[in-house]
Design a protein around this motif. Structure first.
Motif, PDB file in Angstrom:
ATOM      1  N   ARG A  37      85.464  68.067   5.154  1.00  0.00           N
ATOM      2  CA  ARG A  37      84.677  68.887   4.461  1.00  0.00           C
ATOM      3  C   ARG A  37      83.195  68.532   4.607  1.00  0.00           C
ATOM      4  N   ALA A  38      82.995  67.206   4.645  1.00  0.00           N
ATOM      5  CA  ALA A  38      81.690  66.585   4.781  1.00  0.00           C
ATOM      6  C   ALA A  38      81.189  67.324   6.197  1.00  0.00           C
ATOM      7  N   LEU A  41      80.099  70.862   5.799  1.00  0.00           N
ATOM      8  CA  LEU A  41      78.862  71.094   5.085  1.00  0.00           C
ATOM      9  C   LEU A  41      77.693  70.649   6.011  1.00  0.00           C
ATOM     10  N   LEU A 228      78.295  60.742   5.166  1.00  0.00           N
ATOM     11  CA  LEU A 228      78.826  61.856   4.391  1.00  0.00           C
ATOM     12  C   LEU A 228      79.931  61.641   3.716  1.00  0.00           C
ATOM     13  N   LEU A 232      80.521  62.151  -0.386  1.00  0.00           N
ATOM     14  CA  LEU A 232      81.263  63.318  -0.862  1.00  0.00           C
ATOM     15  C   LEU A 232      82.462  62.543  -1.933  1.00  0.00           C
ATOM     16  N   ARG A 265      71.239  67.267   4.739  1.00  0.00           N
ATOM     17  CA  ARG A 265      72.615  67.423   4.808  1.00  0.00           C
ATOM     18  C   ARG A 265      73.313  66.635   3.499  1.00  0.00           C
ATOM     19  N   TYR A 266      72.855  65.683   3.112  1.00  0.00           N
ATOM     20  CA  TYR A 266      73.000  65.067   1.739  1.00  0.00           C
ATOM     21  C   TYR A 266      72.581  65.853   0.736  1.00  0.00           C
ATOM     22  N   LEU A 269      75.268  68.450   0.313  1.00  0.00           N
ATOM     23  CA  LEU A 269      76.634  67.983  -0.114  1.00  0.00           C
ATOM     24  C   LEU A 269      76.602  67.681  -1.660  1.00  0.00           C
ATOM     25  N   GLU A 272      76.852  71.230  -3.264  1.00  0.00           N
ATOM     26  CA  GLU A 272      78.126  71.997  -2.999  1.00  0.00           C
ATOM     27  C   GLU A 272      79.286  71.019  -3.691  1.00  0.00           C
ATOM     28  N   THR A 273      79.117  69.754  -4.048  1.00  0.00           N
ATOM     29  CA  THR A 273      80.216  69.020  -4.410  1.00  0.00           C
ATOM     30  C   THR A 273      80.031  68.819  -5.905  1.00  0.00           C
TER      31      THR A 273
END
Length: 316
Positions: A37-38, A41, A228, A232, A265-266, A269, A272-273
């Motif tokens: 998943r990480a 994303l 990541l 997550l 990217r973070y 994350l 989306e999380t």
């Protein structure tokens, strides 16, 4: 002061046995699924219109950090100047969220950030090892707060956690939280030493149950630091904790985040999380020392079509 928990969760912290049952009763982390998943994303592309917003948000959530034995008042003053005006040639660049220093340098940072919304954060509680008596950790915290720290970054005793002495860790976090007074408490899990994602989830819940305002991945002194997949797992924990208690807790990855691409990217994350509610300096921070320069370079590239020279921005 710590916030009261719902009755069922309060009962879970009533004894070492109850706390162990609760923590080991949390759903296990699917390692393959979390890493996949990480990774998925991390491939998300950000279009030009959104990239400007993402770069500015990444700057706004930085805890600009110097935690070296060779730190001096002059270095902290320079860091504060950069926090206030990251790019002196461009007043549209936002300020960072906080400057993070050792406790003895808090007064310097406080003086040079006066009149700004930038917070002064300080590591305490025998950073980075966390190996000291509770009395020493509480005194360390009180000294930093008395010096003007708005935020305390404490590190848990990983030895106690890994030995299963969960109540000891819980009570220590709670005691430090009480010593913080009005200052916010970020609890550093040092995830690189916790060995498994299940332990990361348990430590996240343990810290939140004890009253943490933020949970933080790393001291930056241990490999590996922030990743990541670990972040997550922590974001899932704060999301689920809010659903269970109504209380929102922040997340701070720290260590090894050096490029604008990594920072974005973070942010993806987080969105989306945990969701958009966490896309704010009040609930998400990135602990970094060298990230800001790359964000400034990418921001200038977006605006002008060219990168600045390597000596354009100050070195941290």
């Amino acid at each position: 002061m710590t916030t009261a928990l719902p009755s069922d969760l309060a009962q879970a912290t009533g004894s070492d046995a109850a706390l162990r049952r609760f923590l080991h009763g949390l759903p296990g982390v699917d390692q393959v699924g979390a890493e996949a998943r990480a990774a998925q994303l991390a491939t998300r592309s950000i279009k030009t219109s959104a990239k400007q917003y993402a770069l500015d948000l990444a700057i706004r959530v930085i805890d600009l950090t110097t935690l070296e034995g060779q730190d001096t008042p002059g270095k902290v003053r320079a860091l504060c100047a950069k926090a206030r005006r990251p790019d002196p040639s461009d007043p549209s660049v936002p300020q960072v969220a906080a400057v993070c220093v050792y406790p003895d340098l808090v007064p310097v940072a406080k003086q040079h950030l006066a009149g700004t919304p930038i917070k002064v954060a300080s590591v305490a509680t025998a950073f980075p090892s966390g190996r000291a008596s509770r009395q020493v950790k509480i005194a360390d915290t009180r000294d930093a707060v008395a010096a003007g720290a708005d935020e305390i970054d404490m590190v848990i005793d990983r030895g106690a956690f890994l030995a299963g002495r969960y109540l000891q860790v819980f009570e220590e976090i709670r005691a430090v939280k009480d010593a913080c007074g009005d200052a916010h408490l970020k609890v550093i899990l040092e995830t690189g030493e916790l060995a498994t994602y299940d332990n990361v989830r348990r430590a996240s819940w343990l810290a939140m149950l004890a009253g943490a305002d933020f949970i933080k991945t790393s001291t930056g002194k241990v490999q590996s630091a922030a990743t990541l997949p670990v972040t997550l797992v922590m974001l899932e924990a704060v999301r689920d904790f809010r659903a269970a208690t109504g209380r929102q807790v922040g997340v701070k990855p720290a260590g090894g985040i050096r490029t604008a691409k990594d920072a974005i990217r973070y942010l993806v994350l987080v969105n989306e999380t945990a969701g958009e509610d966490w896309l704010d300096p009040a609930w998400f921070r990135i602990g970094a020392s060298s990230l800001l320069n790359d964000l400034l370079m990418q921001r200038q590239k977006l605006a002008t079509g060219r990168y600045a020279g390597p000596d354009y921005f100050t070195l941290d």
